[in-house]
Design an enzyme around this catalytic site. Structure first.
Site, short mmCIF file in Angstrom:
data_model
loop_
_atom_site.label_atom_id
_atom_site.label_comp_id
_atom_site.label_asym_id
_atom_site.label_seq_id
_atom_site.Cartn_x
_atom_site.Cartn_y
_atom_site.Cartn_z
N GLY A 1 87.78 67.22 65.51
CA GLY A 1 88.76 66.18 65.20
C GLY A 1 88.98 66.03 63.70
O GLY A 1 90.11 66.07 63.22
N GLU B 1 83.96 64.44 57.57
CA GLU B 1 83.74 63.37 56.60
C GLU B 1 83.29 63.83 55.22
O GLU B 1 82.63 63.07 54.50
CB GLU B 1 82.70 62.42 57.18
CG GLU B 1 81.26 62.98 57.27
CD GLU B 1 80.86 63.57 58.61
OE1 GLU B 1 81.77 63.97 59.37
OE2 GLU B 1 79.65 63.65 58.90
N ASN B 2 83.61 65.06 54.78
CA ASN B 2 83.19 65.54 53.46
C ASN B 2 83.35 64.45 52.40
O ASN B 2 84.36 63.77 52.35
CB ASN B 2 84.05 66.73 53.05
CG ASN B 2 84.26 67.69 54.19
OD1 ASN B 2 83.32 68.29 54.67
ND2 ASN B 2 85.50 67.80 54.66
N HIS C 1 86.54 56.33 61.61
CA HIS C 1 85.27 57.03 61.85
C HIS C 1 84.87 57.85 60.61
O HIS C 1 83.74 57.72 60.12
CB HIS C 1 85.43 57.92 63.08
CG HIS C 1 84.20 58.70 63.43
ND1 HIS C 1 83.33 58.32 64.42
CD2 HIS C 1 83.69 59.85 62.92
CE1 HIS C 1 82.35 59.19 64.51
NE2 HIS C 1 82.55 60.14 63.61
N GLU C 2 85.77 58.66 60.13
CA GLU C 2 85.41 59.51 58.98
C GLU C 2 85.16 58.67 57.75
O GLU C 2 84.24 58.94 56.97
CB GLU C 2 86.51 60.55 58.71
CG GLU C 2 86.89 61.42 59.90
CD GLU C 2 85.72 62.04 60.65
OE1 GLU C 2 84.69 62.32 60.03
OE2 GLU C 2 85.84 62.24 61.88
N GLU D 1 76.09 60.11 63.93
CA GLU D 1 77.24 60.13 64.84
C GLU D 1 77.22 58.95 65.82
O GLU D 1 78.25 58.32 66.04
CB GLU D 1 77.31 61.46 65.58
CG GLU D 1 77.61 62.66 64.66
CD GLU D 1 78.86 62.51 63.81
OE1 GLU D 1 79.67 61.61 64.07
OE2 GLU D 1 79.02 63.31 62.86
N1 PHE Z 1 81.09 65.29 61.69
C1 PHE Z 1 82.40 65.30 62.30
C2 PHE Z 1 82.63 63.90 62.81
O1 PHE Z 1 82.07 63.45 63.76
C3 PHE Z 1 82.58 66.24 63.41
C4 PHE Z 1 82.49 67.69 63.08
C5 PHE Z 1 81.36 68.40 63.39
C6 PHE Z 1 83.53 68.33 62.48
C7 PHE Z 1 81.25 69.74 63.11
C8 PHE Z 1 83.45 69.67 62.20
C9 PHE Z 1 82.31 70.37 62.53
O2 PHE Z 1 83.29 63.12 62.26
ZN ZN Z 2 81.31 61.66 63.10
#
Ligand code: PHE
Ligand code: ZN
Length: 855
Positions: free
Chosen positions: A258, A261-262, A294-295, A317
């Site tokens: 989806g 969150e970098n 969420h992000e 998560e």
């Molecule tokens: N960490 C991301 C999320 O939950 C999901 C994600 C995992 C995206 C692995 C790309 C690769 O917001």
């Molecule tokens: Zn997440």
């Protein structure tokens, strides 16, 4: 068969990293076919690890150019997954590692690491993509500040943190917050921004940008609005403010998940950013709001406090899903949001928990971590936090979260740390509660009642069926919210949270005037399956009178389920109870239209199959589909006048607005339309399709036509209108397959997979065809086995290009063991065929192995 299976990683093997990183410098010279990455990394020994250990750097698919330590060339040769420098070749203290590698982003179809998506460079590093960019200890407990220089002729060059200079052909970025490598990101492309500003509660002025391709600028307003609301909400509800001068969001067309969150540079699947009324549905708008939030929320729960290792994935998560659910409940209607979240939980997580892929929220081992971004880690993880919140109350929750942020800011933390802050902040002993994290499977909660004329006794018993590798289950600490309703419909006892900790317990209620009706598991206070033998009169009474809206909806849902189960297993003919109850509910205009829309929705075919399986039957998808259709026809007939009235009255005059009230009206209107189309031959749907000024109603009308075997003309019109639009075309592909009659569904998928606009390399498009067939259970499970063959063929093909996306889609088969011998044999053949394929990815190998070996 020779054992080529890659070794599993175990939680119990965790050891701290021998070397820590003080600072990372990266320079990228971008080129689609040959990008050069130079790194300078300052290492120092970890005082908390055993001394004298080698330096292990992860690295996959890198072409080495140079490598040195403190200027001395490194001679060690890389293996397939990295490079080990023996301790004897390392300086005693801190040192500088410098390296240059070459990578080929345009050949990267796995979409992990650095890749090219329609001319735009972008990265995806979670969980282990950074090792495809350069040599690094690619594990989340190694955190460092990053400085990044990008050299490219592309006009927009982005990385994490704050801008630190730019000139023709280059840009530099500096991220002062130490972060693990999975949060690294880089984007370069010919992009345009929609910009805004946000002033934090601490007075920091933050530049906000949403970067998209030229031509998509008019689709960013809603995401920007959602971002600002998320930032304000996190300050007001969790006391968490943003911590950089810029916050960038980028929309990319090819993305496995989806969004991501970098730090300071969130990267989104375009479908979760871009929306306007003409091209996006109410569901799209709601998803954007939720995923933007969420992000953004991950900035604190995930980035500033990250995970020690990937077994702690639910630490970030589960918590961030819980936070996005709370946000959505505040932005929209809380009970309606809860119903939507419960439907997702049951459809995805209960399904996973009931089959060969069941695993705990904290798994004990994995082969490929990408396979554990699951409904269990996300959705069940969020439910565990919801239960903690319920058990300790609002004040306890607030105190625990304050302690979490105070104690762990800057840490790579564990789930155990998380539970401990609840214990330390509230004084509660959560030893037994911890089992929820380690034990897989959906508990059954059996409810029995006794009434002696004055005293009412409610007995709760729990039991969790075995799951792969966990034959014996211990009792869990389950909060059960209960209220009592009197025979006249008045509430006799308000909600009380009973705590079940043993296998069984009884709770008494005194001084009651009459035998009450128990409303159990209000708000769905725990992720369990309730076994409560109520008569259909009782369920209808709860549907009419329950004061808890979620339990009220649940009563209607259970009533419909009982009827459908009886239709399938006993060929029963549905009586009028259900439609009579619905008629009263539909005409109650004091009820939120969104709530009535949910009440009017029948349980899905997949949910029904799951329920039949739980009740000890072998589900037949063909019979389930037929029963559901028959009940829908009966509802259409019995409820025609109120449905017609609602269809007429639930219009939304004036310009389209995606707000929850308008969306709820449209949801009810379209539910009514879908049923009415079974009576009017599609007349209303045709007219609405022709006149609709928004995608929600246009798509709803077209789907209603497809469901009655009509709509061919609309299919062609829709294509002509939206031919050039990737996101809308995904809908065009998916709707035709999801709504196809069972016997034509696979043929529809086959012909769409041969369409010139089908592109299996684009994860959204792949899902819109292959995933869509799995969402048509009667079609996918057609006794011919053609559906299984089609999906398996494509999984094999996609596995060679994009293992992560292919493995994720293989869950179409995760329910296989519940079906009849003929279907089981057909699916087994396909799973065996996939498993026997040479060069199967580690991702797919693990998934297919788990599905075949544990059932
Ligand atoms: N960490 C991301 C999320 O939950 C999901 C994600 C995992 C995206 C692995 C790309 C690769 O917001
Ligand atoms: Zn997440």
């Amino acid at each position: 068969m020779k054992d080529t299976s890659p070794a599993a990683i175990h939680l119990s093997d965790y050891a701290p990293p021998p070397w820590l990183v003080d600072r990372v410098h990266l320079t990228f010279r971008l080129n689609p076919g040959a990008t050069r990455v130079r790194s300078r990394i300052r290492f120092r020994p970890n005082p908390d690890a055993a001394p004298g250990q080698p330096l292990r750097l992860d690295g996959e698919g890198l072409t080495p150019i140079t490598a040195s330590i403190d200027g001395t060339p490194v001679t060690a040769a890389p293996d397939a997954t990295g490079l080990t420098i023996p301790a004897a070749d390392l300086p005693a203290g801190a040192f500088d590692w410098q390296a240059e590698v070459e990578i080929a982003p345009d050949a990267n179809t796995a979409l992990e690491g650095l890749y090219v998506s329609r001319g735009m460079f972008c990265t995806q590093c979670e969980a282990e993509g950074f090792r495809r960019i350069t040599w690094y200890p690619d594990r989340p407990d190694v955190m460092a500040p990053f400085r990044v220089r990008i050299e490219s002729d592309l006009p927009v060059l982005l990385s994490n943190g704050n801008p630190a200079g730019a000139g023709p052909g280059w840009a530099e970025w500096d991220d002062p917050h130490p972060k693990p490598s999975y949060l690294f990101a880089l984007v370069a492309g010919d992009l345009v921004a929609t910009s805004d500003r946000f002033t934090t509660a601490q007075g920091r002025d933050v530049a906000l940008n949403i970067w998209v391709r030229k031509g998509d600028e008019h689709r960013t307003a809603y995401a920007m609005d959602a971002l600002k609301r998320s930032m304000r909400w996190d300050e007001e509800v969790y006391g968490r403010a943003y911590d950089l001068d810029v916050f960038n969001i980028v929309a990319v067309d090819d993305f496995n998940m989806g969004a991501m969150e970098n730090k300071g540079l969130n990267i989104f699947n375009a479908r979760y950013v871009l929306a306007d009324p003409a091209s996006a549905t109410d569901t799209d708008f709601a998803n954007i709001e939720r995923i933007i939030a969420h992000e953004y929320f991950h900035n604190w729960t995930g980035n500033r406090i990250t995970c020690r290792d990937w077994f702690q994935l639910s630490l970030k998560e589960g918590l961030t899903v819980y936070r996005d659910q709370q946000f959505m409940a505040d932005m929209r209607s809380a009970p309606v949001q809860r119903i939507a979240d419960v439907l997702t939980l049951r459809a995805r997580q209960f399904r996973e928990d009931a089959g060969p892929l069941a695993h705990p929220v904290q798994p004990a081992s994995y082969v490929e971590i990408n396979n554990f971004y699951t409904a269990t880690v996300y959705e069940k993880g969020a439910e565990l936090i919801r239960m903690l919140h319920l058990l300790v109350g609002d004040d306890g929750y607030r105190a625990a979260l304050e302690l979490y942020f105070d104690r762990h800011d800057g840490d790579a933390a564990t789930i155990d740390d998380w539970v401990r802050v609840f214990e330390d902040a509230t004084g509660r002993d959560l030893t037994q509660f911890r089992r929820w994290y380690a034990q897989a499977g959906t508990p059954r909660l059996r409810v029995t009642e006794d009434w002696d004329g004055a005293r009412y006794t409610l007995t709760l018993a729990q039991h969790t069926p075995p799951t792969p590798g966990q034959p014996d289950k211990a009792p869990l600490h389950i909060p059960v919210a209960v209220g009592l309703i009197g025979p006249d419909g008045a509430e006799l006892a308000p909600t009380r949270v009973l705590e079940l900790t043993g296998a069984e317990a009884s709770f008494t209620f005194d001084d009651l005037r009459a035998r009450p009706l128990a409303s159990v598991l209000r708000g769905v206070s725990a992720p369990v399956i309730v076994e409560h033998n109520l008569t259909s009169e009782d369920r209808a009474a709860l549907l009419a009178h329950d004061t808890d809206p979620v339990a009220r909806w649940q009563a209607g849902h259970d009533l419909a389920r009982d009827i459908l189960h009886a239709m399938v297993t006993e060929n029963a003919r549905p009586g009028p109870d259900y439609t009579d109850a619905l008629a009263r509910l539909l005409s109650d205009d004091t009820l939120d239209p969104a709530f009535r829309a949910f009440a009017l929705g029948l349980p899905g075919e997949e949910t029904l199959a799951q329920g039949l399986h739980e009740a000890g039957h072998t589900p037949d998808p063909t019979a389930i589909h037929a029963a559901r259709e028959a009940l829908a026809r009966q509802m259409a007939e019995a409820l025609e006048p109120p449905l017609a009235r609602l269809f007429a009255e639930m219009d939304t005059p004036g310009p389209y607005s995606p707000d929850a009230t308008a969306a709820g009206r449209r949801a009810l209107r379209l539910r009514a339309l879908s049923l009415l189309s079974r009576r009017d031959g599609g007349a209303r749907a045709r007219a609405l399709f022709a006149s609709a000024d928004n995608m929600t109603e246009a798509l709803g009308a077209w789907a209603a036509l497809l469901q009655i075997g009509a709509g061919a003309e609309e299919t062609a019109t829709f294509y002509r209108r939206w031919q050039g639009d990737r996101l809308v075309l995904d809908k065009w592909f998916a709707q035709q397959i999801v709504n196809a009659p069972a016997e034509r569904a696979t043929a529809a998928a086959e012909s769409l997979a041969a369409h010139p606009d089908f592109d299996p390399k684009n994860p959204n498009r792949f899902r819109a065809v292959v995933g869509a067939l799995a969402m048509n259970p009667a079609g996918f499970h057609h006794p011919s086995g053609a559906g299984y063959r089609f999906v398996a063929d494509w999984l094999i093909r996609l596995d060679a290009l994009n293992p992560q996306a292919a493995a994720r889609q293989s869950t179409a088969f995760e329910t296989w063991a519940r079906y009849d011998p003929a279907r089981r044999a057909l699916i087994r053949t396909e799973l065996d065929r996939i498993r026997a394929h040479p060069r199967l990815s580690r991702d797919m190998g693990e998934m297919v192995g788990r599905m075949l070996d544990s059932a």
